[in-house]
Every structure is written in structure tokens, then in C-alpha cells.
Design an enzyme around this catalytic site. Structure first.
Site, PDB file in Angstrom:
ATOM      1  N   HIS A 316      41.853  40.459  52.280  1.00 14.54           N
ATOM      2  CA  HIS A 316      41.201  40.793  51.015  1.00 14.54           C
ATOM      3  C   HIS A 316      39.935  41.629  51.150  1.00 14.54           C
ATOM      4  O   HIS A 316      39.388  42.096  50.159  1.00 14.54           O
ATOM      5  CB  HIS A 316      40.853  39.461  50.334  1.00 14.54           C
ATOM      6  CG  HIS A 316      40.680  39.527  48.862  1.00 14.54           C
ATOM      7  ND1 HIS A 316      40.645  40.689  48.142  1.00 14.54           N
ATOM      8  CD2 HIS A 316      40.532  38.535  47.945  1.00 14.54           C
ATOM      9  CE1 HIS A 316      40.472  40.420  46.860  1.00 14.54           C
ATOM     10  NE2 HIS A 316      40.393  39.119  46.719  1.00 14.54           N
ATOM     11  N   SER A 425      38.040  36.805  37.574  1.00 17.30           N
ATOM     12  CA  SER A 425      37.816  38.143  38.110  1.00 17.30           C
ATOM     13  C   SER A 425      38.100  39.191  37.040  1.00 17.30           C
ATOM     14  O   SER A 425      39.150  39.170  36.392  1.00 17.30           O
ATOM     15  CB  SER A 425      38.726  38.368  39.316  1.00 17.30           C
ATOM     16  OG  SER A 425      38.615  39.678  39.799  1.00 17.30           O
ATOM     17  N   GLN A 525      44.460  36.545  37.497  1.00 15.00           N
ATOM     18  CA  GLN A 525      45.829  36.632  37.025  1.00 15.00           C
ATOM     19  C   GLN A 525      46.478  37.943  37.403  1.00 15.00           C
ATOM     20  O   GLN A 525      45.817  38.961  37.607  1.00 15.00           O
ATOM     21  CB  GLN A 525      45.884  36.449  35.501  1.00 15.00           C
ATOM     22  CG  GLN A 525      45.260  37.591  34.702  1.00 15.00           C
ATOM     23  CD  GLN A 525      46.267  38.476  33.972  1.00 15.00           C
ATOM     24  OE1 GLN A 525      47.466  38.392  34.194  1.00 15.00           O
ATOM     25  NE2 GLN A 525      45.767  39.335  33.113  1.00 15.00           N
TER      26      GLN A 525
END
Length: 591
Positions: A316, A425, A525
């Protein structure tokens, strides 16, 4: 291989980067507006006496000369022509490269793919994914891949530089990212049974067909399963400082060329011997497996299990999920057509051999112990909520994302008796080198609605009204985050421009600052019909990592927490989540 510079790659893949020069820079929000939002975000989280104390600290900072000076420094940094994004360097270091805990399970994320009915064999599935990924990669090289866009325009393509032919490299005190040019480096690394194999995908000037790739993979599996090796890949799952030291041991033992190959090749294909069945087993298998056939520092790892189930594990640090989501969607939805040919070549591959003196064997065993401890602590639940999905939520007149966030608040409140700090986020890629901003999901309105849902005296009409108000508030906060007008990144910037010897403002010493950014719920999501789940770990031992996939006719929720003294339970939160989703729909339909 040489390390490519940012300029080299942006020039080489011109179309993807064609609009970079027109992208706006990440703004520095107005100080008083940020402080007002920050104060509002504390209201549902603190008792009245502590809230009053925190608001005094906020007001003092807003009126202080120091606050104005820090704001001016930040604005000057943002205007610096040599600084593409005032947040970028700080964020990448503090959140990723300077983070010393293992990337697995604490940084990396995974996508678990739907089964592919057209692939009857695991190596057939792997060959199809390899061919698809290379085809996508080629669109970057040949310039045919356009930037992603939204209703407001193009998104920043900066992170595509780190997708292929890149690797996180452990160093003290902070890691770096190594990149090599895409063009001409058309080779992948295949890992099976802790053994590493180099597979050139262009041989004799011709790209391998899927049938040829599958044939090579069959031979690799046969060779790997007939032998054994020290699982050196587990070193990438160690504490970053320990891994930095052990990488030096690897080099000193004569493994520089092997490391160079792995770090510079396009991506990893992990051929796992596991056969996951349940959703939870599948999640663990794709996310980390047993760690023995992985290289967790690579941004892209395709994982295929022996029963044909497959997925993706992403590192990430330099790239958020939206670029890899686009890539993986394209790989699955638009696979290259298999080339029918009677002439299937017997293509070459090469095994990489690590030299592993006793000190390295001991290091691998220590890394494996840490890996097993960390992954076994991860308690995962995967809720496949089939009663309804995105289409029904839209028919109910709601934003799907805000709807799920409120369902999560209701579930957590019912489980624990109240709300705690929650992170969602928000993507800021509309700005040059933008990544994310925080949406603080707990609001006065969300708490008021959750409270009404627990009061028998509250009418259904009252509950619906409070729900709609909370939906609107959450939607506004997400929009502000996407516009770079959130709270957390701005406050971080103000802290970072403090100079040595300067006193820290009371606003940052206030316990509410640390508490309100201690994410008991860390959420995000995607919307993909191709995933059975996706997820990552919690970001605090006291919290949950909640990843939700909003599909058209169902909702898939991946919940992770740590088994520890805090007695968290992902299954319990998933059950409350399911009940909340049922109750919200019933409320709106007045059932």
C-alpha cells in the site's frame, strides 16, 4: 537495473500523464474553517467538560500568532514550485515508508476474486491473469491508457509509476521505493513452495500465449513441488528494521543478483498449494497465506490457489486501491483472447537460488514466528449480505456509501453502547499527487439518529428525518474531504511545519487530538461485481478494519480485528451490521 526517475516515466508514458500539468495542487484549507470543523467533530465524542477544554485550546490556537505563522508556512510550502503536493512527502513517510511494523498484516490489502467458470485448472487461471495484467501494462507503455476521470475531470496518474516493475526496499529509518522502466522489462517472478522462478513473457521476440504460459507454470509447479528451499520471502514480512538488516545479510551472502531480479520484475505470481473453501479461509489465503511463497514488498501480487481460487495482494505504501482496482477490473473483465495455435512453444524459465548461510536461516525462522503471531491474531469475518444492494439503496433515495456508514455506526453503537472515532477514506486524486483525506464519520447527526433508534418513544417518522439529516451531513463531509477540505491532513501539516525548539501548541497536546484520530473503525469502500471480498487489518489494537464492497444486489463486508486483551470480535460486529441493515430498510419502508 537502473532506477528510473519520475521524469523518465512520466515522459515515456505520455498519454496517461498528459493532463498532469493541468491538475490543481492540493489546497491548504482556511485555518478557521478547519478548526471549526475539528471542534464539531469532537462534539459527539467527548463529555461536556472535556469538550469545553478542547474548544478553549482550539480557540486559543485560532487566535494565536503561532497559529497564523504555522498556517503561513504551510501556505508557502504549497506555493513552492518544486513541491508538487505539500502533503506528499510527509504522508508517505509517516504513514508508510517510516512505519516499522510488518507490512503484513498491517499495511497490505487484498482483493478476493469471484471464481472463473472458464478456468478448470489453477495454472490456467494464473496464465489468464498474467496475460491480462501484461496487456493492461502494455496500454501504459504504448500510450493507449487514458487517465481515470470523474464528473469533475481527470484524476492524477502519478501512482501508476509504482504499479509494475517497482518494489519497496527496507532501509533505516525509512524505506524507499525502487522503480525501473516498464518498457523492455517484460518478466514476472513466479513463487511456488518457497522457490522463486523468473518467467520472461517475451521470448524470441514474441509474447507468450496463454497456453504457453500455462505450460511453463505446469513445469514450474512440478519442479518446485519436487524440491524444498528456505522460505526467504518471509523476511519481507518482518519488522522493517530487521528486514533492512537481513537484506544486507542477503547481499553479503552473494544474493544481490537474485534480489535485483525480484525487485525489478513486473509483478509477482504466487502459486499457493492451499485450497480455501469458506469466505474467511479465502480471505486469509489471498491476503497472506502461509507467507512462504510471497514477496510482500511488491506492489502487485496475483495469488492463485490449487483449487483455482484467485485474488490480488497489494503493498500500500506508494499506491492506494483505486489504480489497482482499475487494473484488476480490466484484467478480469477484458482478458486477452487466447491465441489458438498448434505450435505451443516449450518456453524457458529460470529458477533463482538464494544462498542461505546459518545466520539467514535463523533470520527467516524469526521472521516466520513474527508473521505467524501477527496473522493468527487477525480475527476476520466476511458478511455476504444478500437481502439487497446498491440498486435497492438508490431506490430508497439514499447515497449507498453514506447508507453503509450509518449502518456501521448503528451496529457499533449497539455493540459497544456508543460511538467512537471513525475514519473513512476520501480520495483526493483530483489534485496533483493526491492520495487521501479523512472523513470523520461520527457526527452529532449520526449519534442523534442512533440514539433515536434505541428509544421506543421515537416515532418512525422522527427516525427517518434524523436518518436523512445524518445522510446529508455525511455526504457533505465526504465531498469536503475529496475537495481537500478535511480536518486531519491540514492539522498534520500544521504540526509538521513546527521548527525545532518551538513549543507545541496546546491544541496538539490536548488528549482529544490523539483520541479523535485513534481510529476505532477504519473504513473504506469499493464497488466491484468481480470480488467476493476485499480487506485489510485494523489500524489500532482497539479497533476494526472494515472494508465494504457495494455490489448491485448484495453488500459484502470484510471486518478484521486483533485477538487481544480488548476482547474484540469481528463476528459480533458483522452480526450487528446485518441487523442494522435490516432495520434501516424496514424503517424506510415503514414495515
Amino acid at each position: 537495473m537502473p532506477v528510473s526517475t519520475t521524469r523518465d516515466i512520466e515522459y515515456e508514458y505520455g498519454r496517461l500523464f498528459a493532463q498532469q500539468g493541468q491538475l490543481p495542487r492540493l489546497p491548504v484549507p482556511d485555518l478557521r474553517k478547519t478548526l471549526a470543523k475539528y471542534g464539531e467533530s469532537l462534539e459527539p465524542l467527548l463529555p461536556s467538560d472535556k469538550l469545553a477544554s478542547s474548544k478553549r485550546a482550539i480557540q486559543e490556537f485560532a487566535e494565536s500568532a503561532q497559529g497564523q505563522a504555522l498556517q503561513q508556512r504551510l501556505e508557502e510550502r504549497a506555493k513552492d514550485p518544486g513541491c508538487a503536493n505539500w502533503l506528499e512527502e510527509w504522508w508517505n513517510d509517516l504513514s508508510y515508508m517510516g512505519y516499522r511494523d510488518p507490512v503484513i498484516p498491517y499495511v497490505s490489502y487484498h482483493y478476493s476474486f469471484n471464481d472463473d467458470p472458464l478456468c478448470s485448472r489453477p495454472n490456467q487461471r494464473a496464465a489468464k491473469l498474467i496475460a491480462g495484467a501484461m496487456a493492461f501494462r502494455q496500454t501504459i507503455i504504448d500510450g493507449s491508457l487514458a487517465p481515470e476521470t470523474t464528473k469533475t475531470g481527470a484524476l492524477c496518474s502519478h501512482s501508476y509509476k509504482f504499479m509494475f516493475n517497482a518494489c519497496r526496499i527496507p532501509q533505516k529509518p525509512s524505506d524507499i521505493c525502487r522503480m525501473v522502466p516498464y518498457a523492455g522489462n517484460d518478466t514476472v517472478v513466479v513463487i511456488r513452495n518457497a522457490q522463486f522462478f523468473v518467467l520472461p513473457l517475451v521470448q524470441d521476440g514474441t509474447l507468450l500465449t496463454q497456453a504457453e504460459i500455462e505450460g511453463v507454470l505446469d513445469r514450474i509447479v512440478a519442479q518446485a513441488d519436487a524440491n524444498a528451499a528456505v522460505p526467504v520471502g518471509l523476511l519481507t514480512a518482518d519488522n522493517r528494521d530487521a528486514w533492512a538488516e537481513n537484506r544486507r545479510l542477503l547481499i553479503d551472502a552473494g544474493n544481490a543478483a537474485v534480489l535485483d531480479a525480484i525487485e525489478s520484475l513486473a509483478f509477482v505470481v504466487a502459486l499457493e498449494s492451499s485450497r480455501p473453501v469458506t469466505r474467511v479461509e479465502f480471505s486469509h489465503a489471498i491476503w497472506h497465506g502461509d507467507g512462504r511463497s510471497r514477496w510482500f514488498d511488491k506492489p502487485c501480487q496475483f495469488v492463485v490457489c490449487d483449487n483455482g481460487r484467485a485474488g490480488f495482494c497489494g503493498e500500500h505504501s506508494m499506491m492506494d486501491g483505486t489504480p489497482t482496482l482499475r487494473m484488476v477490473q480490466d484484467v478480469i473483465d477484458n482478458p486477452p483472447s487466447p491465441i489458438e495455435s498448434a505450435n505451443v512453444r516449450n518456453c524457458a524459465f529460470e529458477q533463482l537460488h538464494f544462498r542461505t548461510p546459518p545466520a539467514l536461516v535463523a533470520a527467516v525462522k524469526a521472521a516466520e514466528s513474527l508473521f505467524v503471531e501477527g496473522t493468527e491474531k487477525q480475527h476476520v469475518a466476511v458478511l455476504n449480505y444478500a437481502a439487497y444492494g446498491k440498486e435497492e439503496i438508490k431506490r430508497l433515495g439514499c447515497s449507498p456509501d453514506a447508507y453503509i456508514q450509518l449502518a456501521l455506526q448503528l451496529a457499533y453503537t449497539r455493540l459497544y453502547g456508543g460511538a467512537r472515532p471513525t475514519y473513512e477514506s476520501g480520495m483526493t486524486r483530483k489534485f496533483l499527487h493526491g492520495r487521501t483525506e479523512t472523513c470523520r464519520s461520527v457526527t452529532r447527526d449520526s449519534v442523534a439518529w442512533c440514539r433515536a433508534m434505541a428509544l421506543p418513544s421515537s416515532s418512525n417518522e422522527e427516525r427517518i428525518g434524523l436518518f436523512q439529516t445524518a445522510l446529508a451531513t455525511h455526504t457533505r463531509l465526504v465531498r469536503e474531504a475529496v475537495e481537500g477540505q478535511g480536518v486531519d491532513r491540514h492539522l498534520l501539516g500544521l504540526r509538521m511545519v513546527l521548527r525545532p525548539g518551538e513549543s507545541k501548541p496546546e491544541i496538539f497536546e490536548d488528549p482529544a487530538y490523539a483520541y479523535s484520530s485513534h481510529w476505532y473503525l477504519s473504513t473504506s469502500q469499493v464497488s466491484s461485481e468481480n470480488f467476493t471480498s476485499y480487506g485489510w487489518s485494523e489500524v489500532t489494537p482497539k479497533g476494526y478494519g472494515v472494508a465494504y464492497n457495494i455490489r448491485k444486489e448484495c453488500l459484502i463486508i470484510h471486518i478484521a480485528c486483533m485477538r487481544n486483551e480488548h476482547a474484540l470480535n469481528s463476528d459480533h460486529l458483522a452480526q450487528y451490521f446485518e441487523t442494522a441493515l435490516n432495520d434501516i430498510r424496514s424503517m424506510l419502508l415503514k414495515i
